[in-house]
Design an enzyme around this catalytic site. Structure first.
Site, short mmCIF file in Angstrom:
data_model
loop_
_atom_site.label_atom_id
_atom_site.label_comp_id
_atom_site.label_asym_id
_atom_site.label_seq_id
_atom_site.Cartn_x
_atom_site.Cartn_y
_atom_site.Cartn_z
N CYS A 1 -19.25 4.04 51.39
CA CYS A 1 -19.55 5.26 50.49
C CYS A 1 -20.27 4.86 48.54
O CYS A 1 -19.39 5.82 48.74
CB CYS A 1 -18.43 6.36 50.53
N GLN B 1 -9.84 6.08 41.65
CA GLN B 1 -9.19 5.21 41.79
C GLN B 1 -9.09 4.21 40.29
O GLN B 1 -7.48 4.13 40.10
CB GLN B 1 -10.37 3.96 42.21
#
Length: 412
Positions: A370, A209
């Site tokens: 997740c 990210q």
């Protein structure tokens, strides 16, 4: 904001126009794609690069002496150079191609794991993606490693005081995210690294990210390893990157065996290639690497600070539109966080909210993302997540707020 500011140097509408998929409709509504934290859409530059490689110049890379092999090898290695520049790596030889961020973390864990002894400690945070948890659990199961967890504070920030207390003589690895895929929290990874190195530990940063929404500079961070994945970075799936400091890569044993990763093979002995090729057994993801190189070259035309400011403005706009509603719980509001809005709605399951919002063309994700330890920390069995990208607009933020309000009314 005054002319010449970072926001005014970035034209989101011009960027958006370069993504063909964003012109489609869903359920009769314009597509509002707010699931980029799971996988980003692809600009025309990436689509064209992949098509051109397949149509005009494709062969297996390295060792070939014919024209197509030479052309493809050059494009493949140019993409490695693009990644190195993007991360401010000292050299392209610091860049290892993998099939994704998950494989990159597993590569490091498998290599380090060969020297892990029972009782050696690995520190991770409660906000990690499973891809940066499970490989270390394998070392716990197989090598007797001990996993220690950095707590997350109520606002979604990392408890740095607790982290400092966890470090000790048995700490071998610190593996933390650059930016949480659930909370949007951006971690002080340079300080994480400094403290870990002072304790004699190696550091792996999961940048899947952070490479997209923060500013990755591996030399400034000082980490031993930095991982990213292509499909979140506007590139193809099936391609990832492991950056390793030269000495860290040199110390890792091979991850897989096969072609390309060898120097020589005899009947009674084998010698291995130097990094990065030591870790690239077999035919690599050639087209995917070229596509990622095209994505990074495309992304590099934009001022990163301007893009970050744009994404933050969208997040702030969506929050302002929902200000004062008493049925919404936002998960994670750490200062300086990235443009990820994770939330729950009173009286409705996150999966149901996401399905109703899809009726209005708004794509958000629902589930545990997740990150089960993090969800457990906040007492969640599921949550919904809207993640903003550079191609999103104020109209998208408004459509999100409108669809969420309508979804809530549906279940009220």
């Amino acid at each position: 904001m005054a002319d010449g500011s970072p926001v005014n140097r970035f034209d989101a509408y011009a960027a958006r126009a370069q993504f063909p998929i964003l012109s489609r409709t869903v359920n009769g509504k314009p597509l509002v794609y707010l699931d980029s934290a799971a996988s980003a859409q692809k600009p025309r530059a990436v689509i064209d690069a992949l098509t051109a490689s397949m149509e005009g110049s494709y062969a297996n890379v390295h060792r070939g002496l014919h024209t197509l092999a030479n052309e493809t090898t050059e494009a493949f290695e140019n993409a490695r150079e693009s990644v190195a520049r993007f991360l401010n790596a000292p050299a392209a030889t610091n860049i290892v191609w993998t099939k994704g961020g998950t494989e990159a973390i597993n590569l490091v864990a498998a290599g380090i794991g060969q020297s892990i002894q029972p009782g050696d400690e690995i520190i991770v945070s409660q906000m990690e993606h499973h891809s940066n948890i499970v490989p270390w659990h394998l070392l716990r199961e197989r090598r007797g490693a001990v996993i220690k967890w950095i707590p997350v504070l109520d606002d979604g920030s990392l408890d740095m005081a607790a982290y400092a207390e966890l470090l000790g003589p048995k700490t071998k690895v610190v593996a933390v995210t650059h930016m949480s895929n659930v909370l949007g929290t951006i971690i002080p990874i340079a300080e994480i690294t400094r403290l870990a190195h002072a304790a004699g530990a190696q550091v792996l940063i999961d940048g899947c990210q952070g490479a997209v929404h923060a500013t990755p500079d591996v030399q400034a961070i000082g980490c031993d390893f930095y991982v990213l994945t292509g499909h979140k970075l506007y590139g193809p799936s099936g391609i990832g990157v492991l950056y390793g400091a030269a000495e860290a890569l040199e110390a890792l044993p091979p991850y897989q065996g096969g072609g390309e990763m060898i120097e020589s093979v005899e009947m009674d002995r084998i010698t291995y290639a130097k990094p990065p090729h030591r870790f690239e057994a077999g035919t690599p993801p050639i087209l995917e690497a070229i596509g990622l190189g095209a994505a990074i070259d495309w992304l590099s035309q934009f001022d990163r600070t301007a893009v970050q400011a744009h994404e933050k403005a969208l997040y702030d706009h969506a929050r302002q539109r929902l200000e004062g509603v008493n049925w919404l719980r936002v998960i994670g509001e750490a200062e300086g966080k990235g443009a990820i809005l994770t939330f729950t709605v009173d009286g409705a399951h996150a999966h149901d909210i996401a399905q109703v919002m899809d009726r209005y063309g708004v794509a958000v994700r629902a589930g545990l993302h997740c990150a089960e330890p993090l969800s457990a920390h906040f007492g969640l069995t599921s949550s919904a997540r809207a993640s903003f990208a550079l191609y999103n607009t104020t109209e998208d933020a408004d459509a999100f707020a409108d669809a969420l309000i309508k979804a809530r009314e549906f279940f009220a």
